[in-house]
Design an enzyme around this catalytic site. Sequence first.
Site, PDB file in Angstrom:
ATOM      1  N   ARG A  60      28.677  31.366  42.729  1.00 40.17           N
ATOM      2  CA  ARG A  60      29.805  31.468  43.656  1.00 40.17           C
ATOM      3  C   ARG A  60      29.675  30.454  44.788  1.00 40.17           C
ATOM      4  O   ARG A  60      30.680  29.871  45.230  1.00 40.17           O
ATOM      5  CB  ARG A  60      29.890  32.891  44.207  1.00 40.17           C
ATOM      6  N   HIS A  64      32.531  27.760  45.841  1.00 42.09           N
ATOM      7  CA  HIS A  64      33.083  27.692  47.190  1.00 42.09           C
ATOM      8  C   HIS A  64      32.735  26.383  47.889  1.00 42.09           C
ATOM      9  O   HIS A  64      33.441  25.966  48.806  1.00 42.09           O
ATOM     10  CB  HIS A  64      32.618  28.899  48.006  1.00 42.09           C
ATOM     11  N   ASN A  92      34.094  33.629  52.818  1.00 43.09           N
ATOM     12  CA  ASN A  92      32.624  33.630  52.775  1.00 43.09           C
ATOM     13  C   ASN A  92      31.969  34.666  53.679  1.00 43.09           C
ATOM     14  O   ASN A  92      30.851  35.116  53.395  1.00 43.09           O
ATOM     15  CB  ASN A  92      32.095  32.245  53.164  1.00 43.09           C
ATOM     16  N   HIS A 191      33.588  35.600  36.615  1.00 43.76           N
ATOM     17  CA  HIS A 191      33.643  36.991  37.066  1.00 43.76           C
ATOM     18  C   HIS A 191      33.141  37.965  36.010  1.00 43.76           C
ATOM     19  O   HIS A 191      33.285  39.176  36.166  1.00 43.76           O
ATOM     20  CB  HIS A 191      35.070  37.349  37.497  1.00 43.76           C
TER      21      HIS A 191
END
Length: 318
Positions: A60, A64, A92, A191
């Site tokens: 992740r 990001h 975040n 996911h």
Amino acid sequence: MATSSSFIAIVSMALLLGSVNAQLSTNFYSSSCPKLFSTVKSTVQSAISKEARMGASLLRLFFHDCFVNGCDGSILLDDTSSFTGEKNAVPNKNSARGFDVVDNIKSAVEKACPGVVSCADILAVASRDSVAILGGPSWNVNLGRRDARTTSQAAANNGIPPPTSNLSQLISRFNNLGLSTRDMVALAGSHTIGQARCTSFRARIYNETNIDSSFANTRRSNCPRTSGSGDNNLAPLDIQTPTKFENNYYKNLLQNRGLLHSDQQLFNGGSTDSIVRTYSNSESTFNSDFAAAMIKMGDISPLTGSNGEVRKNCRKVN
């Protein structure tokens, strides 16, 4: 005429070489840091052995990072008096994690080859290793990124698709970064591992109708309706195997068991339904498409050459 053609050929070759030199390559550190891959993998393996969820957290971080001004390690920077970084941006804050593991990897890599490998590249390799260690595909990571010297909280707030996104918003955001709709659906398969906070799925489990009722009831048990109550309670994004990287995520979508609103948007009577079906039926197709999409995502706007720097400490500029 011959002279003119030769000149054009030489200029074209110079331009080609220039563009190649500015791009990333899989063997960038083959001579300058030959132990890079083994060093990163052993540290990631150790972290995942202590907490299986860490693999999803590292993956992740890479997402990001890449979605905010390219894959430049900017998400790793702590706030300073001169800039407010990405760590406390809405996507975040209270959720981005694994920074200490990145610190550990950087420390180990610095011992092997001081001042050579960027934090941005470390994050790229760590995300690949995380997926592979948890049972997913592996791929050859393009390397040669350099680290950003600044960052932007506003860019993080605007650049990372929120879990409330609808399908057209998701497609548009990924397309703007050079990622196709198929890339987007494949990358959403990340996911299949990890957890989400109650704040990210509360509206879906209480207000939406395209959700399996038993699944919704299960999730309501640890995510109260009232905002502010249990906001940070966690639930697995893939209810079956949250620490194994495979294609159950897509099988869940077919059953209306996507945890986030943005997840279920991929299978909700729209243009991506057929891709979800394909991935739910063929794990090998998903794996190969995911690996290819990760390489494409990792190539978003890297800093190369003399741009940026190689940080000594991933949390601050040199």
